[in-house]
Design a protein around this motif. Structure first.
Motif, PDB file in Angstrom:
ATOM      1  N   GLY A 136       0.837  -1.194   0.000  1.00  0.00           N
ATOM      2  CA  GLY A 136       0.000   0.000   0.000  1.00  0.00           C
ATOM      3  C   GLY A 136       0.870   1.241   0.000  1.00  0.00           C
ATOM      4  O   GLY A 136       1.744   1.414  -0.843  1.00  0.00           O
ATOM      5  N   ASP A 137       0.677   2.080   0.983  1.00  0.00           N
ATOM      6  CA  ASP A 137       1.426   3.330   1.053  1.00  0.00           C
ATOM      7  C   ASP A 137       2.457   3.318   2.169  1.00  0.00           C
ATOM      8  O   ASP A 137       2.937   4.365   2.594  1.00  0.00           O
ATOM      9  CB  ASP A 137       0.460   4.503   1.270  1.00  0.00           C
ATOM     10  CG  ASP A 137      -0.376   4.330   2.538  1.00  0.00           C
ATOM     11  OD1 ASP A 137      -0.287   3.252   3.166  1.00  0.00           O
ATOM     12  OD2 ASP A 137      -1.118   5.262   2.896  1.00  0.00           O
ATOM     13  N   ALA A 138       2.813   2.129   2.656  1.00  0.00           N
ATOM     14  CA  ALA A 138       3.702   2.065   3.817  1.00  0.00           C
ATOM     15  C   ALA A 138       4.784   1.009   3.639  1.00  0.00           C
ATOM     16  O   ALA A 138       4.605   0.020   2.917  1.00  0.00           O
ATOM     17  CB  ALA A 138       2.900   1.767   5.085  1.00  0.00           C
ATOM     18  N   GLU A 139       5.906   1.242   4.304  1.00  0.00           N
ATOM     19  CA  GLU A 139       6.989   0.262   4.352  1.00  0.00           C
ATOM     20  C   GLU A 139       6.896  -0.488   5.676  1.00  0.00           C
ATOM     21  O   GLU A 139       6.753   0.122   6.735  1.00  0.00           O
ATOM     22  CB  GLU A 139       8.347   0.954   4.239  1.00  0.00           C
ATOM     23  CG  GLU A 139       9.517  -0.025   4.264  1.00  0.00           C
ATOM     24  CD  GLU A 139      10.859   0.665   4.095  1.00  0.00           C
ATOM     25  OE1 GLU A 139      11.309   0.820   2.955  1.00  0.00           O
ATOM     26  OE2 GLU A 139      11.438   1.063   5.138  1.00  0.00           O
ATOM     27  N   PHE A 140       6.969  -1.811   5.611  1.00  0.00           N
ATOM     28  CA  PHE A 140       6.868  -2.646   6.797  1.00  0.00           C
ATOM     29  C   PHE A 140       8.215  -3.312   7.058  1.00  0.00           C
ATOM     30  O   PHE A 140       8.816  -3.881   6.142  1.00  0.00           O
ATOM     31  CB  PHE A 140       5.791  -3.720   6.620  1.00  0.00           C
ATOM     32  CG  PHE A 140       4.394  -3.170   6.541  1.00  0.00           C
ATOM     33  CD1 PHE A 140       3.574  -3.153   7.652  1.00  0.00           C
ATOM     34  CD2 PHE A 140       3.906  -2.654   5.344  1.00  0.00           C
ATOM     35  CE1 PHE A 140       2.287  -2.642   7.588  1.00  0.00           C
ATOM     36  CE2 PHE A 140       2.617  -2.138   5.261  1.00  0.00           C
ATOM     37  CZ  PHE A 140       1.809  -2.128   6.388  1.00  0.00           C
ATOM     38  N   ALA A 141       8.673  -3.235   8.295  1.00  0.00           N
ATOM     39  CA  ALA A 141       9.928  -3.865   8.694  1.00  0.00           C
ATOM     40  C   ALA A 141       9.674  -4.703   9.944  1.00  0.00           C
ATOM     41  O   ALA A 141       9.145  -4.196  10.940  1.00  0.00           O
ATOM     42  CB  ALA A 141      10.996  -2.810   8.963  1.00  0.00           C
ATOM     43  N   PHE A 142      10.022  -5.992   9.883  1.00  0.00           N
ATOM     44  CA  PHE A 142       9.763  -6.888  10.999  1.00  0.00           C
ATOM     45  C   PHE A 142      11.014  -7.681  11.354  1.00  0.00           C
ATOM     46  O   PHE A 142      11.907  -7.879  10.518  1.00  0.00           O
ATOM     47  CB  PHE A 142       8.632  -7.868  10.651  1.00  0.00           C
ATOM     48  CG  PHE A 142       7.292  -7.222  10.468  1.00  0.00           C
ATOM     49  CD1 PHE A 142       6.577  -6.757  11.557  1.00  0.00           C
ATOM     50  CD2 PHE A 142       6.746  -7.068   9.201  1.00  0.00           C
ATOM     51  CE1 PHE A 142       5.336  -6.155  11.395  1.00  0.00           C
ATOM     52  CE2 PHE A 142       5.504  -6.471   9.025  1.00  0.00           C
ATOM     53  CZ  PHE A 142       4.801  -6.010  10.126  1.00  0.00           C
TER      54      PHE A 142
END
Length: 218
Positions: A136-142
């Motif tokens: 979407g419009d976000a970066e995810f870091a896990f």
């Protein structure tokens, strides 16, 4: 369809989620607006309303609607697609509710599926890195355990068990945390991907839109 090709419910969910299997429904005597596709000079598509009429005929479900139906057993729709391409927008604002018994597959699509997909060897998908991705419009870091939790949930969804108790998720990744929120500490956006299952305390499922994105993204 399932009997003809010996497909399990999980197989159907996977095919629909990946956009391989397209589902249709028969609409009967519904007031609707018919629109047809045109394109701008930049070749961008847009819909142009053409006429209002009582529509009866076969329409194709939008990808999101089709996946929600095979995942949850029912869906409420407000529009269907036509092959021309065209768009049928139901004038009843509440739409109509559909269940498994309403599902159809166009004969030409069924023949194509039979030739090109059913019985063909399954290509192993390129590994997806849940530790860092843009959705979407976000970066995810896990972290690695957090990423394994998301991977576990997608596997369970594809296997036909999308709802999982938080203890099963924690056990699957070997976490000693007592709560799912502890596993995902300092990552507040995890709740965009993992949703609480309504009416089942302690149970979670992946957001359906995220599932569709994962199964259709390369």
């Amino acid at each position: 369809m399932a009997e003809r090709w010996h497909l399990s419910a999980a197989d159907i969910r996977s095919l629909v989620g990946r956009g391989v299997l397209k589902l249709s429904v028969r609409i009967v005597a519904q007031p609707a607006c018919l629109s047809f596709e045109e394109r701008t000079e930049e070749n961008e598509p847009f819909w142009v309303p053409a006429e209002h009429k009582v529509f009866s005929g076969l329409g194709d479900l939008a990808h999101r609607d089709a996946f929600q139906l095979v995942r949850g057993g029912e869906v409420r729709i407000t529009h269907v697609l036509l092959p021309d391409p065209g768009l049928v927008t139901l004038r009843n604002e509440d739409g109509i509710r559909l269940g498994y018994g309403d599902l159809l597959v166009r004969s030409d699509h069924a023949d194509q599926l039979q030739r090109e997909v059913i019985g063909a060897p399954v290509k192993e998908a390129e590994a997806f890195d849940y530790r860092l991705f843009v959705y979407g419009d976000a970066e995810f870091a896990f972290t690695t355990p957090q990423a394994r939790a998301l991977e576990f949930m997608l596997r369970q969804t594809q296997a036909g068990a999308p709802d999982q108790h938080y203890t099963e998720i924690l056990n699957a990744v070997g976490s000693s945390c007592q709560r799912l929120s502890s596993l995902f500490s300092r990552k507040p956006y995890w709740t965009r991907l993992l949703k609480k299952t309504v009416g089942q305390r302690g149970w979670y499922h992946l957001d359906p839109d995220f599932v569709v994105w994962r199964l259709t993204s390369s």
